[in-house]
Scaffold this motif. Structure first.
Motif, short mmCIF file in Angstrom:
data_model
loop_
_atom_site.label_atom_id
_atom_site.label_comp_id
_atom_site.label_asym_id
_atom_site.label_seq_id
_atom_site.Cartn_x
_atom_site.Cartn_y
_atom_site.Cartn_z
N VAL A 95 -4.68 11.88 -2.02
CA VAL A 95 -5.95 12.02 -1.30
C VAL A 95 -6.72 13.22 -1.85
O VAL A 95 -7.94 13.16 -2.04
CB VAL A 95 -5.71 12.18 0.22
CG1 VAL A 95 -7.01 12.52 0.93
CG2 VAL A 95 -5.11 10.90 0.80
N THR B 184 -3.03 4.16 -4.47
CA THR B 184 -3.59 3.88 -3.14
C THR B 184 -4.18 5.14 -2.53
O THR B 184 -5.27 5.13 -1.96
CB THR B 184 -2.51 3.32 -2.21
OG1 THR B 184 -1.92 2.16 -2.79
CG2 THR B 184 -3.09 2.97 -0.85
N SER B 185 -3.45 6.25 -2.65
CA SER B 185 -3.89 7.49 -2.02
C SER B 185 -5.15 8.04 -2.68
O SER B 185 -6.03 8.58 -1.99
CB SER B 185 -2.76 8.53 -2.08
OG SER B 185 -2.35 8.78 -3.42
N LEU C 12 0.81 -1.22 0.00
CA LEU C 12 0.00 0.00 0.00
C LEU C 12 0.84 1.26 0.00
O LEU C 12 0.45 2.29 -0.56
CB LEU C 12 -0.93 0.00 1.21
CG LEU C 12 -2.02 -1.08 1.23
CD1 LEU C 12 -2.92 -0.89 2.45
CD2 LEU C 12 -2.84 -1.10 -0.04
N CYS D 256 -7.96 6.04 -1.38
CA CYS D 256 -8.22 6.46 0.00
C CYS D 256 -9.01 7.76 0.03
O CYS D 256 -9.92 7.93 0.85
CB CYS D 256 -6.90 6.63 0.76
SG CYS D 256 -6.08 5.07 1.19
N CYS E 90 -12.62 6.98 -0.98
CA CYS E 90 -13.30 6.27 0.11
C CYS E 90 -13.60 7.20 1.28
O CYS E 90 -14.67 7.11 1.91
CB CYS E 90 -12.44 5.09 0.58
SG CYS E 90 -12.32 3.74 -0.61
N ALA E 91 -12.67 8.11 1.58
CA ALA E 91 -12.89 9.07 2.66
C ALA E 91 -14.08 9.97 2.34
O ALA E 91 -14.89 10.27 3.23
CB ALA E 91 -11.63 9.91 2.88
#
Length: 267
Positions: free
Chosen positions: A115, A27-28, A18, A31, A34-35
């Protein structure tokens, strides 16, 4: 011992897969998406329980309420991380490392940008899906520029310092969203609404006007490094802040007009 073994395997998975350099960007972004989905669900649940006026709002108003909650959480996260990288971290210090500042990056800086890309993709999708209720063409342009610049910086590691400088401007977002909430709650004549307007004015002046002047000054001082970026990178680093500066000035003019109207109504 068995629990310890599972813990070691989990840590190894996170470290080698990850958070490995090659997969951090993807991955970020996941994330970040999903956040946003988690904040969406939690905001909807929280508002239905604690805000009596929320269920009575129209469907599009409820969507905008949740959308602004997502943007507020992202703004707090990215503003804190951007301020850290620009002003407190040694990563982009001129005196700390020998390599060029325009090419510096780290696993944490790349993850942070990823992100943010995830958020901008989600928010752009919502703006387009509900167009024009969540924002007009200027919001679409703003998010497209943000996705292009942040994603490029995340994937290549180039110009991350300047990307974080631009992202500091997200410090104004919570105040803007709070103003919408106060307006929706019928509190336009309240003291809180007036104080909010003053805070927005000061924050916008610092984070979206003065800071951009500093960004262009920094670009000027380090232009010998910027010239070594590839053509696409140079275009993004120069053009995106320039376009955003014009948009910030236009919005700043609207903020001043809005403050004048608010003050006039209170007399």
């Amino acid at each position: 011992m068995e629990i310890k073994s599972y813990q070691d395997q989990a840590e190894l998975f996170v470290k080698e897969y990850l958070l490995s350099d090659s997969i951090i960007p993807y991955t970020s972004v996941i994330c970040g998406i999903c956040a946003c989905m988690m904040v969406y669900d939690l905001t909807q649940l929280f508002c239905n329980v604690y805000f009596k006026s929320y269920p009575s709002l129209s469907k599009i108003k409820q969507i905008e309420w949740i959308s602004r909650s997502i943007s507020t959480f992202h703004a707090i996260f990215i503003a804190i991380m951007s301020l850290y990288f620009v002003f407190w971290s040694d990563l982009y210090s001129d005196h700390q490392y020998a390599d060029l500042v325009a090419f510096r990056s780290s696993a944490l800086s790349t993850f942070t940008l990823g992100v943010s890309v995830g958020y901008f993709l989600v928010d752009l999708g919502m703006i387009i899906w509900f167009y024009p209720f969540l924002g007009g063409m200027e919001y679409v342009l703003h998010h497209l520029l943000a996705v292009a610049a942040v994603a490029y910086s995340m994937l290549t590691g180039e110009g991350q310092l300047y990307t974080f400088m631009v992202l500091i401007s997200e410090t104004t977002t919570p105040g803007i969203n709070l103003r919408w909430y106060l307006d929706t709650a019928g509190m336009k004549r309240s003291r809180a609404y007036l104080i909010n307007g003053v805070v927005i004015f000061v924050a916008w002046l610092v984070a979206r006007i003065i800071l951009f002047v500093y960004l262009f000054y920094h670009l000027y001082l380090h232009y010998d490094q910027v010239k070594q970026l590839n053509t696409y990178g140079r275009m993004l680093i120069v053009i995106v802040p320039s376009v955003l500066s014009v948009m910030n000035l236009m919005w700043f003019g609207k903020i001043i007009k809005g403050m004048r109207k608010t003050l006039a109504k209170r007399k």
